[in-house]
Design a protein around this motif. Sequence first.
Motif, PDB file in Angstrom:
ATOM      1  N   CYS A  86       0.826  -1.210   0.000  1.00  0.00           N
ATOM      2  CA  CYS A  86       0.000   0.000   0.000  1.00  0.00           C
ATOM      3  C   CYS A  86       0.859   1.258   0.000  1.00  0.00           C
ATOM      4  CB  CYS A  86      -0.937  -0.015   1.208  1.00  0.00           C
ATOM      5  SG  CYS A  86      -2.252  -1.234   1.088  1.00  0.00           S
ATOM      6  N   LEU A  88       1.288   3.299  -2.430  1.00  0.00           N
ATOM      7  CA  LEU A  88       0.553   4.370  -3.096  1.00  0.00           C
ATOM      8  C   LEU A  88      -0.398   5.063  -2.119  1.00  0.00           C
ATOM      9  CD1 LEU A  88      -0.307   5.946  -5.594  1.00  0.00           C
ATOM     10  CD2 LEU A  88      -1.927   4.105  -6.119  1.00  0.00           C
ATOM     11  N   GLN A  89      -1.122   4.277  -1.328  1.00  0.00           N
ATOM     12  CA  GLN A  89      -2.050   4.866  -0.362  1.00  0.00           C
ATOM     13  C   GLN A  89      -1.304   5.659   0.715  1.00  0.00           C
ATOM     14  OE1 GLN A  89      -2.168   1.872  -1.616  1.00  0.00           O
ATOM     15  NE2 GLN A  89      -4.270   1.331  -2.179  1.00  0.00           N
ATOM     16  N   ARG A  90      -0.118   5.201   1.082  1.00  0.00           N
ATOM     17  CA  ARG A  90       0.651   5.932   2.098  1.00  0.00           C
ATOM     18  C   ARG A  90       1.129   7.277   1.531  1.00  0.00           C
ATOM     19  NH1 ARG A  90       2.562   0.584   2.861  1.00  0.00           N
ATOM     20  NH2 ARG A  90       1.864  -0.309   4.849  1.00  0.00           N
ATOM     21  N   SER A  91       1.522   7.294   0.280  1.00  0.00           N
ATOM     22  CA  SER A  91       1.927   8.577  -0.329  1.00  0.00           C
ATOM     23  C   SER A  91       0.729   9.509  -0.461  1.00  0.00           C
ATOM     24  CB  SER A  91       2.564   8.326  -1.700  1.00  0.00           C
ATOM     25  OG  SER A  91       1.641   7.762  -2.600  1.00  0.00           O
ATOM     26  N   GLN A  92      -0.435   8.963  -0.754  1.00  0.00           N
ATOM     27  CA  GLN A  92      -1.643   9.787  -0.818  1.00  0.00           C
ATOM     28  C   GLN A  92      -1.983  10.356   0.555  1.00  0.00           C
ATOM     29  OE1 GLN A  92      -4.458   7.026  -2.463  1.00  0.00           O
ATOM     30  NE2 GLN A  92      -3.964   7.553  -4.597  1.00  0.00           N
ATOM     31  N   LEU A  93      -1.745   9.582   1.590  1.00  0.00           N
ATOM     32  CA  LEU A  93      -2.008  10.075   2.935  1.00  0.00           C
ATOM     33  C   LEU A  93      -1.057  11.212   3.293  1.00  0.00           C
ATOM     34  CD1 LEU A  93      -3.460   9.846   5.658  1.00  0.00           C
ATOM     35  CD2 LEU A  93      -1.786   8.086   6.317  1.00  0.00           C
ATOM     36  N   ARG A  95       0.385  13.270   1.239  1.00  0.00           N
ATOM     37  CA  ARG A  95      -0.024  14.446   0.465  1.00  0.00           C
ATOM     38  C   ARG A  95      -1.258  15.103   1.075  1.00  0.00           C
ATOM     39  NH1 ARG A  95      -1.497  14.437  -6.020  1.00  0.00           N
ATOM     40  NH2 ARG A  95      -2.082  16.656  -6.159  1.00  0.00           N
ATOM     41  N   ALA A  96      -2.204  14.310   1.518  1.00  0.00           N
ATOM     42  CA  ALA A  96      -3.414  14.857   2.117  1.00  0.00           C
ATOM     43  C   ALA A  96      -3.109  15.594   3.417  1.00  0.00           C
ATOM     44  CB  ALA A  96      -4.414  13.735   2.362  1.00  0.00           C
ATOM     45  N   GLN A 134     -10.218  18.284   3.485  1.00  0.00           N
ATOM     46  CA  GLN A 134      -8.943  17.599   3.616  1.00  0.00           C
ATOM     47  C   GLN A 134      -8.965  16.574   4.752  1.00  0.00           C
ATOM     48  OE1 GLN A 134      -6.579  17.719   1.447  1.00  0.00           O
ATOM     49  NE2 GLN A 134      -7.543  19.354   0.250  1.00  0.00           N
ATOM     50  N   ASP A 137     -10.720  13.553   3.417  1.00  0.00           N
ATOM     51  CA  ASP A 137      -9.837  12.791   2.531  1.00  0.00           C
ATOM     52  C   ASP A 137      -8.853  11.942   3.334  1.00  0.00           C
ATOM     53  OD1 ASP A 137     -11.097  13.873   0.369  1.00  0.00           O
ATOM     54  OD2 ASP A 137      -9.559  15.398  -0.042  1.00  0.00           O
ATOM     55  N   ILE A 141      -8.505   7.810   3.304  1.00  0.00           N
ATOM     56  CA  ILE A 141      -7.258   7.109   3.004  1.00  0.00           C
ATOM     57  C   ILE A 141      -6.854   6.209   4.168  1.00  0.00           C
ATOM     58  CG2 ILE A 141      -4.811   7.414   2.481  1.00  0.00           C
ATOM     59  CD1 ILE A 141      -5.550  10.061   1.137  1.00  0.00           C
TER      60      ILE A 141
END
Length: 260
Positions: A86, A88-93, A95-96, A134, A137, A141
């Motif tokens: 995961c 990708l999900q950690r990078s999205q977190l 960024r959020a 935010q 989001d 995530i």
Amino acid sequence: MNAASHRPPAALLTTLALATTLAAALPALGQVDAPAKRAASTEIRAQLSPRRYTTIAAEIGARVQRVGVLEGASFKAGQQLIGFDCSLQRSQLARARVALDVASKQLATQTRLAELNATGRQEVEQADGEVRKQRADIAQIEVMLGKCSIAAPFAGRVAEQKVREQQYVQPGQPLLEIIDDTVLEVEFIMPSRWLQQVRAGSPVQIAVDETGQTYPARVLRLGARVDPVSQSVKVVAAIEGRPAELMAGMSGRLIIPAAP
């Protein structure tokens, strides 16, 4: 005197024939009745099944990073069974969280300007809405990240492994079939007329084909209804103890002791 005068009458011959037939039939009748008198129990087919079982499926689309328990192995409740990649999900977190920090600072600025009558109420509300967005989001995530690891819902064994490491899976795809075989149950179908004899708590036995041994069991529960067509009912019993040689899926003859 001729030879015909020495023959017995026809009526006597008929009587002798009937007597001979009955004498030959009586032993056979006795052999038919004897097994019924000697029968001390009733036997039907039964199968061993685990107390609990389920199929573990993926809730997200991701690459399988780790299979914690292989097919046939045992596991404890709460132990990790599957781990996904995961990143990708950690990078999205991450960024959020940065976006939330920026939005929070913008809200603070707009709030200060409003106190100085240098901005309008609409700008403050917009900044506040961006902060709440935010945060939502981030919560979404985090929920997704919680699905990156699948823990065992109960202690048991892996009955079938349907996925391998480094394989990409889709949401809903089956991964593992797991069973709880700490208690093996015996499922069987019996005629409903036996309900007078078999109740919850009644002792039974099962002669397992695969082991050649007989094991004591006790009825746990009866089916909720009688099948109106076959006049039968489902019964579930549990084997007493946990013999190591027994496995789910084995079958045999279930013996219901005759009423005394």
